[in-house]
Design an enzyme around this catalytic site. Structure first.
Site, PDB file in Angstrom:
ATOM      1  N   THR A  96     -14.195 -12.285   0.090  1.00 46.30           N
ATOM      2  CA  THR A  96     -15.368 -11.416   0.150  1.00 46.30           C
ATOM      3  C   THR A  96     -14.837 -10.022   0.456  1.00 46.30           C
ATOM      4  O   THR A  96     -14.332  -9.779   1.553  1.00 46.30           O
ATOM      5  CB  THR A  96     -16.350 -11.874   1.248  1.00 46.30           C
ATOM      6  N   LYS A 171     -22.019 -10.617  -3.775  1.00 46.03           N
ATOM      7  CA  LYS A 171     -21.714 -11.383  -2.559  1.00 46.03           C
ATOM      8  C   LYS A 171     -22.132 -10.605  -1.304  1.00 46.03           C
ATOM      9  O   LYS A 171     -22.672 -11.181  -0.354  1.00 46.03           O
ATOM     10  CB  LYS A 171     -20.215 -11.708  -2.513  1.00 46.03           C
ATOM     11  N   LYS A 240     -17.714  -8.485   9.122  1.00 45.64           N
ATOM     12  CA  LYS A 240     -17.007  -7.719   8.085  1.00 45.64           C
ATOM     13  C   LYS A 240     -17.904  -7.553   6.853  1.00 45.64           C
ATOM     14  O   LYS A 240     -18.017  -6.465   6.290  1.00 45.64           O
ATOM     15  CB  LYS A 240     -15.717  -8.450   7.692  1.00 45.64           C
TER      16      LYS A 240
HETATM   17  P1  NAD Z   1      -9.298 -17.799   7.159  1.00 44.96           P
HETATM   18  O1  NAD Z   1      -9.027 -16.736   8.158  1.00 44.96           O
HETATM   19  O2  NAD Z   1      -9.526 -19.219   7.595  1.00 44.96           O
HETATM   20  O3  NAD Z   1      -8.106 -17.837   6.060  1.00 44.96           O
HETATM   21  C1  NAD Z   1      -7.452 -16.708   5.575  1.00 44.96           C
HETATM   22  C2  NAD Z   1      -6.003 -17.095   5.331  1.00 44.96           C
HETATM   23  O4  NAD Z   1      -5.324 -15.967   4.764  1.00 44.96           O
HETATM   24  C3  NAD Z   1      -5.241 -17.458   6.618  1.00 44.96           C
HETATM   25  O5  NAD Z   1      -4.652 -18.743   6.483  1.00 44.96           O
HETATM   26  C4  NAD Z   1      -4.189 -16.370   6.735  1.00 44.96           C
HETATM   27  O6  NAD Z   1      -2.966 -16.821   7.310  1.00 44.96           O
HETATM   28  C5  NAD Z   1      -4.020 -15.994   5.287  1.00 44.96           C
HETATM   29  N1  NAD Z   1      -3.370 -14.707   5.114  1.00 44.96           N
HETATM   30  C6  NAD Z   1      -3.397 -13.620   5.923  1.00 44.96           C
HETATM   31  N2  NAD Z   1      -2.590 -12.648   5.440  1.00 44.96           N
HETATM   32  C7  NAD Z   1      -2.068 -13.142   4.295  1.00 44.96           C
HETATM   33  C8  NAD Z   1      -1.149 -12.622   3.335  1.00 44.96           C
HETATM   34  N3  NAD Z   1      -0.612 -11.408   3.480  1.00 44.96           N
HETATM   35  N4  NAD Z   1      -0.822 -13.397   2.274  1.00 44.96           N
HETATM   36  C9  NAD Z   1      -1.359 -14.639   2.115  1.00 44.96           C
HETATM   37  N5  NAD Z   1      -2.203 -15.194   3.014  1.00 44.96           N
HETATM   38  C10 NAD Z   1      -2.548 -14.441   4.082  1.00 44.96           C
HETATM   39  O7  NAD Z   1     -10.546 -17.265   6.314  1.00 44.96           O
HETATM   40  P2  NAD Z   1     -11.545 -18.137   5.400  1.00 44.96           P
HETATM   41  O8  NAD Z   1     -12.675 -18.591   6.241  1.00 44.96           O
HETATM   42  O9  NAD Z   1     -10.738 -19.108   4.608  1.00 44.96           O
HETATM   43  O10 NAD Z   1     -12.105 -16.983   4.446  1.00 44.96           O
HETATM   44  C11 NAD Z   1     -11.336 -16.445   3.367  1.00 44.96           C
HETATM   45  C12 NAD Z   1     -12.249 -15.506   2.596  1.00 44.96           C
HETATM   46  O11 NAD Z   1     -13.369 -16.232   2.071  1.00 44.96           O
HETATM   47  C13 NAD Z   1     -12.822 -14.369   3.447  1.00 44.96           C
HETATM   48  O12 NAD Z   1     -12.849 -13.187   2.693  1.00 44.96           O
HETATM   49  C14 NAD Z   1     -14.219 -14.855   3.783  1.00 44.96           C
HETATM   50  O13 NAD Z   1     -15.096 -13.771   4.038  1.00 44.96           O
HETATM   51  C15 NAD Z   1     -14.571 -15.619   2.532  1.00 44.96           C
HETATM   52  N6  NAD Z   1     -15.567 -16.693   2.721  1.00 44.96           N
HETATM   53  C16 NAD Z   1     -15.460 -17.573   3.754  1.00 44.96           C
HETATM   54  C17 NAD Z   1     -16.413 -18.586   3.899  1.00 44.96           C
HETATM   55  C18 NAD Z   1     -16.357 -19.580   5.032  1.00 44.96           C
HETATM   56  O14 NAD Z   1     -17.339 -20.318   5.206  1.00 44.96           O
HETATM   57  N7  NAD Z   1     -15.270 -19.669   5.781  1.00 44.96           N
HETATM   58  C19 NAD Z   1     -17.448 -18.706   2.961  1.00 44.96           C
HETATM   59  C20 NAD Z   1     -17.503 -17.820   1.895  1.00 44.96           C
HETATM   60  C21 NAD Z   1     -16.543 -16.817   1.789  1.00 44.96           C
END
Ligand code: NAD
Length: 290
Positions: A96, A171, A240
């Site tokens: 997102t 989104k 965010k």
């Molecule tokens: P999260 O924090 O669980 O996962 C993010 C991952 O990215 C982590 O494992 C982190 O180590 C990794 N990361 C950080 N820096 C990195 C890099 N330089 N290279 C590669 N990986 C790296 O977050 P999430 O909940 O999985 O969310 C991910 C995205 O999806 C976000 O943008 C969030 O807004 C969106 N989203 C989340 C949900 C939800 O329910 N969790 C739903 C819809 C959308």
């Protein structure tokens, strides 16, 4: 498109990688967090030491990263996508993210012959793990068509909403509305209780009427009424999204007073007990501004 890379193996990316694997694709991944990388490796997903190395090997690279800043670091960084990708790679950004950043990233990748669509998701970690997410897609029709068999392994529903950036705009508006619905449903539950009524029964009535929303139909029964608050989506990430939505409103100068107030309340919740960064985003229903 048989070999798919996933960069970012957190709550969402991990499930996406496993759904792709179940869908018959060869899946590889990258995450700088050792625990995330080791956990997916145990599921038979090969992990790489850098995004550049991963991008050089795969046909499609899925990004599932916390913020646009991280997306830019992953794309432009010394060991990033641009450094490793071959022409013809297709990048699918499910983060997102800020639509302006998305357009910059897409333009830079296009110069290297790398295609890009933005494909933010709904459905939470469960939707990612079961391949039942909803995706809103921004990009060229031919790129969307080319990658659709891959997206089908991750999602139950896809809507192509416009050119690159349109998915991320959609989104942000979706989460702005979800953020508003959570606040107003929380207020309704408190008003029902103050009136001496059972909020659960009241919401059953509302769900049969035009006041219903995803929040009253899904969030309340799944995570709020049962006090579970374990959706897998944090306050930090939702704040965010609201911040990005406020940025969009500011930039466009559109009159949106209620949306502005929703953004202000979510921002104010950062200072309150019970709605700290690591808490479940549904906790906002318990936030009462002092
Ligand atoms: P999260 O924090 O669980 O996962 C993010 C991952 O990215 C982590 O494992 C982190 O180590 C990794 N990361 C950080 N820096 C990195 C890099 N330089 N290279 C590669 N990986 C790296 O977050 P999430 O909940 O999985 O969310 C991910 C995205 O999806 C976000 O943008 C969030 O807004 C969106 N989203 C989340 C949900 C939800 O329910 N969790 C739903 C819809 C959308």
């Amino acid at each position: 498109m048989k070999h798919i890379g996933v960069a970012g193996l957190g709550n969402m990316g991990r499930g996406m990688a496993l759904s792709l694997q179940r869908g018959g694709f060869t899946v590889s991944g990258y995450d700088p967090a050792t625990a995330a990388a080791e956990s997916i490796a145990r599921e038979g997903v090969r992990t790489f030491a850098s995004v550049a190395a991963l991008a050089a090997e795969v046909d499609v690279l899925i990004l599932s990263l916390p913020t646009s800043d991280v997306v830019e670091a992953v794309v432009f960084g010394a060991d990033g996508v641009l450094a490793g990708a071959k022409a013809g790679l297709l990048v699918v950004d499910t983060t997102t993210a800020d639509p302006n950043s998305t357009r910059r990233v897409a333009a830079a990748l296009a110069e290297k012959g790398v295609r890009f669509i933005d494909a933010p998701v709904s459905g939470g970690p469960k939707g990612a793990a079961t391949g039942t997410m909803t995706m809103v897609l921004g990009g060229a029709a031919e790129d969307v068509a080319a990658v659709t068999p891959v997206l089908e392994a991750m999602s139950a529903k896809r809507v192509h909403v416009g050119p690159v950036g349109a998915g991320h705009v959609t989104k942000l508006l979706n989460n702005l509305m979800c953020g508003a619905h959570l606040i107003v449903a929380g207020e309704a539950a408190r008003i029902a209780a103050a009136a001496g009524l059972d909020a659960q029964q009241i919401f059953e009535g509302i769900n049969a009427g035009s006041g219903r929303s995803g929040v009253t139909q899904v969030n309340y029964p799944t995570w709020i009424f049962n006090d579970a608050f374990d959706s897998g989506f944090t306050m930090k990430l939702m704040r965010k999204d609201l911040r990005l939505a406020m940025g969009l409103l500011g930039e466009l100068g559109t009159s949106a007073p209620l949306s502005g107030e929703v953004g202000r309340l979510w921002a104010a919740s950062a200072e309150a007990a019970g709605t700290a960064d690591g808490e479940d985003f549904n906790r906002i229903v318990q936030f009462i501004e002092k």
